[in-house]
Motif scaffolding. Structure first.
Motif, short mmCIF file in Angstrom:
data_model
loop_
_atom_site.label_atom_id
_atom_site.label_comp_id
_atom_site.label_asym_id
_atom_site.label_seq_id
_atom_site.Cartn_x
_atom_site.Cartn_y
_atom_site.Cartn_z
N SER A 81 45.62 39.86 33.33
CA SER A 81 44.59 39.54 32.30
C SER A 81 44.27 38.30 32.36
CB SER A 81 45.23 40.05 30.96
OG SER A 81 45.10 41.18 30.79
N LEU A 82 45.11 37.35 32.24
CA LEU A 82 44.99 35.87 32.38
C LEU A 82 44.19 35.48 33.71
CD1 LEU A 82 48.11 34.23 30.93
CD2 LEU A 82 45.91 34.21 29.83
N PHE A 83 44.59 35.98 34.85
CA PHE A 83 44.09 35.72 35.96
C PHE A 83 42.42 36.26 36.17
CE2 PHE A 83 43.45 36.73 40.50
CZ PHE A 83 43.48 35.54 41.15
N THR A 84 42.47 37.44 35.38
CA THR A 84 41.20 38.08 35.71
C THR A 84 39.90 37.07 35.06
OG1 THR A 84 41.91 40.21 35.71
CG2 THR A 84 39.48 40.07 34.92
N LEU A 85 40.54 36.57 33.56
CA LEU A 85 39.67 35.63 33.08
C LEU A 85 39.18 34.56 33.60
CD1 LEU A 85 41.44 35.46 29.42
CD2 LEU A 85 38.98 36.58 29.74
N VAL A 86 40.07 33.92 34.63
CA VAL A 86 39.87 32.66 35.21
C VAL A 86 39.02 32.97 36.38
CG1 VAL A 86 40.93 30.95 36.70
CG2 VAL A 86 41.92 31.77 34.54
N VAL A 87 39.20 34.18 36.90
CA VAL A 87 38.35 34.48 38.09
C VAL A 87 37.08 34.95 37.90
CG1 VAL A 87 38.11 36.44 39.87
CG2 VAL A 87 40.17 35.21 39.76
N VAL A 88 36.78 35.60 36.61
CA VAL A 88 35.30 35.78 36.25
C VAL A 88 34.71 34.57 35.79
CG1 VAL A 88 34.08 36.80 34.23
CG2 VAL A 88 35.94 38.33 35.42
N ASP A 89 35.47 33.55 35.13
CA ASP A 89 34.84 32.53 34.77
C ASP A 89 34.50 31.67 36.12
OD1 ASP A 89 34.04 30.16 33.32
OD2 ASP A 89 36.03 29.35 33.31
N GLU A 90 35.29 31.68 37.11
CA GLU A 90 35.02 30.88 38.16
C GLU A 90 33.91 31.39 39.06
OE1 GLU A 90 35.86 27.96 40.93
OE2 GLU A 90 36.87 28.35 39.27
N ILE A 91 33.67 32.88 39.10
CA ILE A 91 32.56 33.52 39.58
C ILE A 91 31.37 33.31 39.17
CG2 ILE A 91 31.54 35.84 40.53
CD1 ILE A 91 34.46 36.60 41.01
N TYR A 92 31.48 33.48 37.71
CA TYR A 92 30.14 33.19 36.77
C TYR A 92 29.65 31.80 37.31
CZ TYR A 92 26.84 32.30 33.17
OH TYR A 92 25.94 31.83 32.47
N ASN A 93 30.26 30.86 37.17
CA ASN A 93 29.84 29.37 37.31
C ASN A 93 29.53 29.05 38.68
OD1 ASN A 93 30.09 27.95 34.92
ND2 ASN A 93 31.96 29.03 34.73
N MET B 171 52.42 34.60 41.33
CA MET B 171 51.51 33.92 41.72
C MET B 171 49.98 33.68 40.73
SD MET B 171 52.23 32.08 44.46
CE MET B 171 53.30 31.94 45.56
N MET B 172 49.93 34.92 40.17
CA MET B 172 48.54 34.59 39.38
C MET B 172 49.10 33.75 37.96
SD MET B 172 47.03 38.84 39.41
CE MET B 172 48.82 39.56 39.31
N LEU B 173 49.92 33.73 37.58
CA LEU B 173 50.39 33.12 36.50
C LEU B 173 50.53 31.74 36.79
CD1 LEU B 173 53.02 34.98 34.34
CD2 LEU B 173 50.78 34.27 33.60
N LEU B 174 51.09 31.54 38.26
CA LEU B 174 50.93 30.14 38.54
C LEU B 174 49.62 29.51 38.83
CD1 LEU B 174 52.71 27.87 40.14
CD2 LEU B 174 52.22 29.20 42.07
N LEU B 175 48.92 30.28 39.36
CA LEU B 175 47.32 29.62 39.29
C LEU B 175 46.95 29.37 38.16
CD1 LEU B 175 46.07 32.27 42.08
CD2 LEU B 175 45.73 29.76 42.43
N VAL B 176 46.75 30.18 37.17
CA VAL B 176 46.31 29.96 35.73
C VAL B 176 46.94 28.73 35.05
CG1 VAL B 176 46.09 30.80 33.68
CG2 VAL B 176 45.67 32.28 35.28
N PHE B 177 48.39 28.80 35.12
CA PHE B 177 49.02 27.42 34.73
C PHE B 177 48.48 26.41 35.26
CE2 PHE B 177 52.30 24.37 34.81
CZ PHE B 177 52.49 24.11 33.33
N PHE C 16 54.35 42.31 31.78
CA PHE C 16 54.46 41.17 32.71
C PHE C 16 53.05 41.21 33.60
CE2 PHE C 16 54.89 38.32 36.20
CZ PHE C 16 55.57 37.21 35.92
N LEU C 17 52.96 42.38 34.12
CA LEU C 17 51.67 42.26 35.02
C LEU C 17 50.36 42.31 34.08
CD1 LEU C 17 52.83 45.16 37.58
CD2 LEU C 17 52.31 42.52 38.09
#
Length: 187
Positions: A150-162, A1-7, A144-145
């Motif tokens: 890693s990708l999901f964390t980047l997106v979440v940090v970006d989202e929280i920051y903004n 699901m994390m990769l799905l969210l990022v993609f 895989f994890l």
């Protein structure tokens, strides 16, 4: 699901980047979304809801297409209305002023958008999800994890920051940053 969210968030960003090139009539590209990364959260939310609601129907592409249209229409309508209501008239999209907006409901959802999302759901269910499952089988669990987290964390940090940058701190958010360097920006 994390990769799905990022993609899915990235896919939505690409779709809007291309669509608004033509919709604006200026032949110019515009930045989209509210993040530094090329990612739009409502596409990620919609994709997860589509996979969850259509998973048992995946043997029937026509059913996936129709249900995905309904799910994405509800996500757009409810999401757009909530942002508009809570944000005192803020709109992140407005189909009232876009091309091909037949079946427009309050500027929040239109027939073109749900048709595109229905087609995108077919790509999601029959290409993207199987590819991620294949990738998960081919890679070690740890690799895989690591990739997904890693990708999901980047997106979440970006989202929280903004979400917090300009509301709680005097920091520039993505829109301020991109505008400051001269990019045309659409939320």
């Amino acid at each position: 699901m994390m990769l799905l969210l990022v993609f899915a968030g990235f896919f939505g960003w690409v779709y809007e980047f291309i669509f608004y090139y033509f919709d604006g009539g200026t032949g110019e590209f515009y930045m989209q979304g509210g993040n530094f990364l090329p990612w739009i959260n409502i596409y990620a939310i919609g994709a997860v809801l589509i996979v969850l609601s259509c998973w048992k129907l995946r043997r029937y592409p026509w059913a996936v297409f129709l249900l995905a249209m309904v799910v994405s229409g509800i996500v757009e309508l409810v999401g757009g209305w909530l942002v508009y209501t809570i944000g005192n008239g803020t709109r992140y999209w407005d189909y009232n002023i876009e091309i091909l907006n037949f079946g427009n409901i309050g500027g929040f959802v239109c027939l073109r958008s749900v048709l595109v999302f229905g087609c995108s759901a077919l790509f999601l269910m029959y290409v993207v999800v199987p590819f991620f499952l294949w990738l998960m089988e081919r890679m070690s669990k740890r690799a895989f994890l690591t990739l997904a987290v890693s990708l999901f964390t980047l997106v979440v940090v970006d989202e929280i920051y903004n979400l917090m940058a300009s509301k709680f701190f005097d920091w520039p958010d993505a829109m301020d940053f991109y505008r400051s360097i001269g990019w045309k920006y659409l939320t």
